[in-house]
Design an enzyme around this catalytic site. Sequence first.
Site, PDB file in Angstrom:
ATOM      1  N   GLU A 100       0.316  -1.141  -0.007  1.00 31.74           N
ATOM      2  CA  GLU A 100       0.050  -0.230  -0.259  1.00 31.74           C
ATOM      3  C   GLU A 100       0.722   1.150  -0.334  1.00 31.74           C
ATOM      4  O   GLU A 100       1.788   1.450   0.755  1.00 31.74           O
ATOM      5  CB  GLU A 100      -0.677   0.127   1.330  1.00 31.74           C
ATOM      6  CG  GLU A 100      -2.263  -0.740   1.086  1.00 31.74           C
ATOM      7  CD  GLU A 100      -2.869  -1.701   2.683  1.00 31.74           C
ATOM      8  OE1 GLU A 100      -4.138  -1.610   1.681  1.00 31.74           O
ATOM      9  OE2 GLU A 100      -3.093  -0.771   3.276  1.00 31.74           O
ATOM     10  N   CYS A 113       3.498   7.949   1.563  1.00 32.08           N
ATOM     11  CA  CYS A 113       4.366   7.316   2.459  1.00 32.08           C
ATOM     12  C   CYS A 113       4.266   5.736   1.343  1.00 32.08           C
ATOM     13  O   CYS A 113       3.294   5.399   1.185  1.00 32.08           O
ATOM     14  CB  CYS A 113       2.930   7.124   3.282  1.00 32.08           C
ATOM     15  SG  CYS A 113       4.085   5.711   4.535  1.00 32.08           S
ATOM     16  N   CYS A 120       6.687  -7.368   6.794  1.00 27.12           N
ATOM     17  CA  CYS A 120       8.040  -6.998   7.307  1.00 27.12           C
ATOM     18  C   CYS A 120       8.522  -8.171   8.064  1.00 27.12           C
ATOM     19  O   CYS A 120       7.529  -8.817   8.700  1.00 27.12           O
ATOM     20  CB  CYS A 120       7.855  -5.232   8.270  1.00 27.12           C
ATOM     21  SG  CYS A 120       9.254  -4.669   8.520  1.00 27.12           S
ATOM     22  N   CYS A 124       7.327  -5.588  15.411  1.00 28.94           N
ATOM     23  CA  CYS A 124       6.744  -4.810  16.338  1.00 28.94           C
ATOM     24  C   CYS A 124       5.796  -5.329  16.751  1.00 28.94           C
ATOM     25  O   CYS A 124       4.944  -5.609  15.976  1.00 28.94           O
ATOM     26  CB  CYS A 124       7.027  -3.146  15.278  1.00 28.94           C
ATOM     27  SG  CYS A 124       9.004  -3.028  14.974  1.00 28.94           S
ATOM     28  N   CYS A 127       2.578  -3.587  15.159  1.00 28.26           N
ATOM     29  CA  CYS A 127       2.648  -2.736  13.852  1.00 28.26           C
ATOM     30  C   CYS A 127       1.381  -3.876  13.621  1.00 28.26           C
ATOM     31  O   CYS A 127       1.829  -5.271  13.162  1.00 28.26           O
ATOM     32  CB  CYS A 127       3.429  -2.306  13.737  1.00 28.26           C
ATOM     33  SG  CYS A 127       3.957  -2.204  12.361  1.00 28.26           S
ATOM     34  N   CYS A 347      -1.029   5.475  10.196  1.00 26.03           N
ATOM     35  CA  CYS A 347       0.583   4.625  10.549  1.00 26.03           C
ATOM     36  C   CYS A 347      -0.010   3.453  10.688  1.00 26.03           C
ATOM     37  O   CYS A 347      -0.754   3.139  12.171  1.00 26.03           O
ATOM     38  CB  CYS A 347       0.319   5.515  11.908  1.00 26.03           C
ATOM     39  SG  CYS A 347       1.531   7.490  11.225  1.00 26.03           S
TER      40      CYS A 347
END
Length: 377
Positions: A100, A113, A120, A124, A127, A347
């Site tokens: 995205e 962004c 990933c 974390c 997230c 975010c």
Amino acid sequence: MKHDTNNASGKTNLLDLDREGMRAFFAQIGEKPYRADQVMKWIYHHLVDDFEAMTDLGKALRAGLAETACVGPPKTLLDKVSRDGTRKWLLGMDGGNAVEAVYIPEPTRGTLCVSSQVGCGLNCTFCSTATQGFNRNLSTAEVIGQVWAAAKHLGNVTHRQRRITNVVMMGMGEPLLNFEPVVRAMNLMRDDLGFGLASKRVTLSTAGLVPMIDRLSECADVSLAVSLHAPNDELRTQLVPLNKKYPIDELLAACARYAARRPRTTITFEYTLMKGINDTPALARQLVRLMRRLPAKVNLIPFNPFPGTQYERSDEDAIRAFQKILLDADVQAMVRRTRGDDIDAACGQLKGQVLDRTRRNAQFRRRLETGEQANAA
Ligand code: SAH
């Protein structure tokens, strides 16, 4: 292979090449360097992907290029607009993956962004990209292609109507774990023959890979953002497991070295505020002490929830109080307003389509099913 340029059709995707690579490519086909410059202007200033439309190239060259090369941005699979004007695209890459990219319009600037990896691997705990696992790194073409596709959708014209004024590598993935393609793509964002953005308007955000921050400081002139989220190692390791390998002291030392190489730079520290986890006044005071060590500003991000998360957004009062402690101590601190959350574009809400190659996704689901905490090690 020098560049990962050959796509399924066997053609060189010119989006994989920065200025130097373009000149090398044109030299290879027996053309002068200025031809590379002309083609770059067509691609990045006029957003043209069809060689036939590049009217200042000779007919033979246009035909030759059509045979050996292409301008291949990712495919737009979804295009969503939020109530607040934020826009999100799901962009399809080879192999059934998608990432995205998000555009955030503001009165004086427009920020895009961009993602650096499909999924990933850093895990974390707060997230949502982490819950998807990791598939692979994006190529240069796939990173710069996100900017290209967004520019095309927005009607961006580089030198007249610039809708994209800033690019932040804050989408899916850890950009410093995909170093060369990301640096090459950032070169294209900044190159006058590319999107021509000022260096300080291109920002790389990292969870804190210390050796790579040093490498970045040697080879790329961009702004640096660091995802800090906690002012002490014990808490930070819980939120950002990478902290175990590169604890806060080492991370801040690398940031200070980065800043020392760029006297005018301020490093941005991102701090996602989670209720009862990292939002107390005592932690704000610890953060003040850390921020005294270097030219820094703090971006406070109210946590954006996603399905299955154990965390909650801090209360507005807690956010204001946290910010006030920083400001009273002369630490620059702003609260990043949540944008685009009605289309899951805020975010930490970016998901894309990740064909996970790790077992993390399955583990995460299993934990959800058994009611175990999602961040159990
Ligand atoms: N891997 C890089 C790039 C991702 S940037 C990095 O860690 O910096 C994405 C930013 O959004 C980071 O600061 C990240 O910590 C933050 N973020 C992640 N999940 C979030 C969430 N649920 N709510 C608010 N911010 C989040």
